[in-house]
Design a protein around this motif. Structure first.
Motif, PDB file in Angstrom:
ATOM      1  N   GLU A 192       0.854  -1.186   0.000  1.00  0.00           N
ATOM      2  CA  GLU A 192       0.000   0.000   0.000  1.00  0.00           C
ATOM      3  C   GLU A 192       0.888   1.233   0.000  1.00  0.00           C
ATOM      4  O   GLU A 192       1.821   1.328   0.793  1.00  0.00           O
ATOM      5  N   ILE A 193       0.582   2.153  -0.888  1.00  0.00           N
ATOM      6  CA  ILE A 193       1.344   3.396  -0.957  1.00  0.00           C
ATOM      7  C   ILE A 193       0.383   4.575  -0.960  1.00  0.00           C
ATOM      8  O   ILE A 193      -0.833   4.407  -1.131  1.00  0.00           O
ATOM      9  N   SER A 194       0.920   5.747  -0.756  1.00  0.00           N
ATOM     10  CA  SER A 194       0.104   6.949  -0.876  1.00  0.00           C
ATOM     11  C   SER A 194       0.953   8.057  -1.468  1.00  0.00           C
ATOM     12  O   SER A 194       2.185   8.063  -1.341  1.00  0.00           O
ATOM     13  N   VAL A 195       0.284   8.969  -2.140  1.00  0.00           N
ATOM     14  CA  VAL A 195       0.947  10.147  -2.676  1.00  0.00           C
ATOM     15  C   VAL A 195       0.197  11.366  -2.165  1.00  0.00           C
ATOM     16  O   VAL A 195      -1.028  11.451  -2.254  1.00  0.00           O
ATOM     17  N   VAL A 196       0.943  12.280  -1.568  1.00  0.00           N
ATOM     18  CA  VAL A 196       0.403  13.549  -1.075  1.00  0.00           C
ATOM     19  C   VAL A 196       0.743  14.610  -2.113  1.00  0.00           C
ATOM     20  O   VAL A 196       1.893  14.704  -2.566  1.00  0.00           O
ATOM     21  N   ALA A 232       8.268   3.729 -12.803  1.00  0.00           N
ATOM     22  CA  ALA A 232       6.957   3.613 -13.443  1.00  0.00           C
ATOM     23  C   ALA A 232       5.832   3.787 -12.430  1.00  0.00           C
ATOM     24  O   ALA A 232       4.829   4.462 -12.706  1.00  0.00           O
ATOM     25  N   VAL A 233       5.982   3.177 -11.251  1.00  0.00           N
ATOM     26  CA  VAL A 233       4.972   3.325 -10.201  1.00  0.00           C
ATOM     27  C   VAL A 233       4.909   4.772  -9.733  1.00  0.00           C
ATOM     28  O   VAL A 233       3.820   5.338  -9.550  1.00  0.00           O
ATOM     29  N   THR A 234       6.075   5.389  -9.548  1.00  0.00           N
ATOM     30  CA  THR A 234       6.104   6.789  -9.124  1.00  0.00           C
ATOM     31  C   THR A 234       5.389   7.676 -10.132  1.00  0.00           C
ATOM     32  O   THR A 234       4.547   8.508  -9.765  1.00  0.00           O
ATOM     33  N   ALA A 235       5.707   7.503 -11.396  1.00  0.00           N
ATOM     34  CA  ALA A 235       5.084   8.331 -12.430  1.00  0.00           C
ATOM     35  C   ALA A 235       3.578   8.098 -12.494  1.00  0.00           C
ATOM     36  O   ALA A 235       2.791   9.049 -12.621  1.00  0.00           O
ATOM     37  N   ALA A 236       3.162   6.830 -12.383  1.00  0.00           N
ATOM     38  CA  ALA A 236       1.731   6.524 -12.453  1.00  0.00           C
ATOM     39  C   ALA A 236       0.985   7.095 -11.249  1.00  0.00           C
ATOM     40  O   ALA A 236      -0.126   7.626 -11.391  1.00  0.00           O
ATOM     41  N   ALA A 237       1.580   6.988 -10.058  1.00  0.00           N
ATOM     42  CA  ALA A 237       0.940   7.521  -8.856  1.00  0.00           C
ATOM     43  C   ALA A 237       0.808   9.035  -8.937  1.00  0.00           C
ATOM     44  O   ALA A 237      -0.229   9.613  -8.572  1.00  0.00           O
ATOM     45  N   HIS A 238       1.853   9.699  -9.399  1.00  0.00           N
ATOM     46  CA  HIS A 238       1.795  11.158  -9.527  1.00  0.00           C
ATOM     47  C   HIS A 238       0.745  11.575 -10.562  1.00  0.00           C
ATOM     48  O   HIS A 238       0.062  12.596 -10.385  1.00  0.00           O
ATOM     49  N   GLU A 239       0.615  10.797 -11.638  1.00  0.00           N
ATOM     50  CA  GLU A 239      -0.387  11.112 -12.648  1.00  0.00           C
ATOM     51  C   GLU A 239      -1.803  10.916 -12.098  1.00  0.00           C
ATOM     52  O   GLU A 239      -2.704  11.714 -12.381  1.00  0.00           O
ATOM     53  N   ILE A 240      -2.003   9.895 -11.277  1.00  0.00           N
ATOM     54  CA  ILE A 240      -3.305   9.700 -10.634  1.00  0.00           C
ATOM     55  C   ILE A 240      -3.627  10.881  -9.733  1.00  0.00           C
ATOM     56  O   ILE A 240      -4.757  11.409  -9.747  1.00  0.00           O
ATOM     57  N   ALA A 241      -2.645  11.317  -8.947  1.00  0.00           N
ATOM     58  CA  ALA A 241      -2.870  12.469  -8.063  1.00  0.00           C
ATOM     59  C   ALA A 241      -3.240  13.705  -8.880  1.00  0.00           C
ATOM     60  O   ALA A 241      -4.141  14.472  -8.498  1.00  0.00           O
ATOM     61  N   ARG A 242      -2.546  13.920  -9.990  1.00  0.00           N
ATOM     62  CA  ARG A 242      -2.850  15.074 -10.839  1.00  0.00           C
ATOM     63  C   ARG A 242      -4.287  14.995 -11.378  1.00  0.00           C
ATOM     64  O   ARG A 242      -5.017  15.999 -11.383  1.00  0.00           O
ATOM     65  N   LYS A 243      -4.700  13.804 -11.830  1.00  0.00           N
ATOM     66  CA  LYS A 243      -6.064  13.646 -12.344  1.00  0.00           C
ATOM     67  C   LYS A 243      -7.096  13.940 -11.263  1.00  0.00           C
ATOM     68  O   LYS A 243      -8.140  14.552 -11.540  1.00  0.00           O
ATOM     69  N   VAL A 244      -6.831  13.496 -10.044  1.00  0.00           N
ATOM     70  CA  VAL A 244      -7.755  13.746  -8.937  1.00  0.00           C
ATOM     71  C   VAL A 244      -7.836  15.234  -8.649  1.00  0.00           C
ATOM     72  O   VAL A 244      -8.936  15.812  -8.537  1.00  0.00           O
ATOM     73  N   LEU A 245      -6.697  15.895  -8.526  1.00  0.00           N
ATOM     74  CA  LEU A 245      -6.678  17.323  -8.225  1.00  0.00           C
ATOM     75  C   LEU A 245      -7.402  18.136  -9.287  1.00  0.00           C
ATOM     76  O   LEU A 245      -8.221  19.011  -8.968  1.00  0.00           O
ATOM     77  N   GLU A 246      -7.110  17.842 -10.539  1.00  0.00           N
ATOM     78  CA  GLU A 246      -7.722  18.625 -11.614  1.00  0.00           C
ATOM     79  C   GLU A 246      -9.185  18.266 -11.810  1.00  0.00           C
ATOM     80  O   GLU A 246     -10.011  19.145 -12.086  1.00  0.00           O
TER      81      GLU A 246
END
Length: 358
Positions: A192-196, A232-246
């Motif tokens: 389990e991971i999280s991105v802030v 790849a996981v880092t990039a995908a997680a950051h992209e998910i966070a961006r989609k959520v924020l926007e």
């Protein structure tokens, strides 16, 4: 909406008076802002460190109106604040961030996962449950085990129950007192991971390094960050966070909790529309921590540097753990954070410690 950054000495209102409000208030004060907290408890963790506090129910419109008049921007520390209270504040001319729209979606697990799917973010299979017959019907076709959760509220393992057989369905449904619920398929995850991440009024987005989380009894125990995950996981997680924020047109800091599946596929678990327990490591691991970043975002300031300076392991101090403070305070390469709560009940978050690993 803020068109210009708030000047020094401006007043920030914080709905919520717990430890997250406390650390937000401390960050705001360090940047030269005044803070007024709003919550139901006198002498709360947040009130102890703020210029002023208003003690009232979150639905008290008379007090909310005074808050709207006295603050330059209003934010919140926790998603249990009623979205209608934010609507009331906005209607009285207050600048509020994040918005009531973002809060409404993330307060409801069905709406949250539906939003994620619409944004192209993967989730476990889920089903809306409004009756025992709904639950029994879904279980016959969805597979077991499955996790039944209340749609609203419930955190740290509360308001949820695993169902391993059809015979367990009635007791599981009754344990949630018939509240509207969501049934989630089990995720076969490896970690389990999280991105802030944060977004400003101007659309600027910044993400912190990934944290790896370990839970005990449904409560976060430790976060290690930056996590040892692939690029790849880092990039995908950051992209998910961006989609959520926007997608939420979000202003402020939020956390996205993710399951990592075999093959490094990511599924969204939950969105927390606020500063988050798994981001506490940033207080010692980054030049700009999550609390300062939230204050910067909602006040229109430039977002701060999110790069990691070191590896940090954050450990929650639950209940009587805090009574070991003399030994914890003596640990080298560590910093102790105490929340100012008076009763160390089992499972209650009383503080945390950040241990520098590198």
């Amino acid at each position: 909406m803020l068109k210009e950054p708030l000047p020094l000495g401006s007043t920030i209102g914080i709905l919520g008076d717990g430890q997250l409000g406390r650390m937000l208030s401390q960050a705001a004060s360090r940047l030269g802002f005044k803070v007024v907290t709003f919550g139901p408890d006198a002498g709360s963790p947040a009130a102890q460190v703020s210029l002023a506090s208003k003690v009232a129910a979150y639905t008290d419109e008379a007090v909310l109106a005074r808050l709207a008049e006295s603050c330059d921007v209003i934010t919140f520390e926790f998603e249990t604040v009623p979205a209608a209270s934010l609507d009331f504040l906005t209607g009285r001319g207050a600048v509020v961030a994040p918005s009531s729209k973002a809060l409404r979606i993330t307060q409801d697990r069905v709406l949250e996962k539906s939003f994620a799917r619409e944004a192209g973010i993967g989730t476990v299979d889920f089903y809306e449950i409004n009756s025992l017959s709904d639950l029994q019907g879904v279980l016959k076709s969805s597979g077991l085990p499955a996790l039944l959760k209340t749609r609203r509220e419930g955190y740290d393992g509360k308001g949820q129950v695993w169902i391993k057989s059809l015979e367990e369905a009635p007791a599981a449904y009754d344990s949630l007192n018939g509240r509207p619920s969501i049934l989630e398929a089990k995720a076969s995850f490896t970690r389990e991971i999280s991105v802030v991440a944060a977004r400003g009024w101007n659309g600027e987005v910044k993400t912190f390094p990934i944290g790896e989380n370990h839970h005990v009894g449904g409560i976060l125990s430790t976060t290690l960050a930056p996590a040892q995950v692939s690029e790849a996981v880092t990039a995908a997680a950051h992209e998910i966070a961006r989609k959520v924020l926007e997608g939420l047109d979000y202003v402020g800091v939020l956390a996205v909790e993710l399951f990592v599946l075999p093959g490094d596929e990511l599924l969204l678990n939950e969105i927390a529309p606020r500063v988050h327990n798994s981001g506490h490591w940033t207080q010692d691991g980054c030049l700009c921590d999550q609390f300062e970043q939230h204050i910067r975002a909602v006040t229109g300031w430039p977002l701060g540097d999110t790069s990691a300076r070191c590896t940090v392991e954050m450990t929650n101090l639950l209940g009587p753990d805090i009574l070991e403070w003399p030994a914890l305070a003596a640990e080298p390469q560590s910093r102790l954070y105490v929340y100012g709560k008076d009763e160390p009940r089992p499972g209650r978050k009383m503080g945390h410690i950040n241990r520098i690993k590198v």
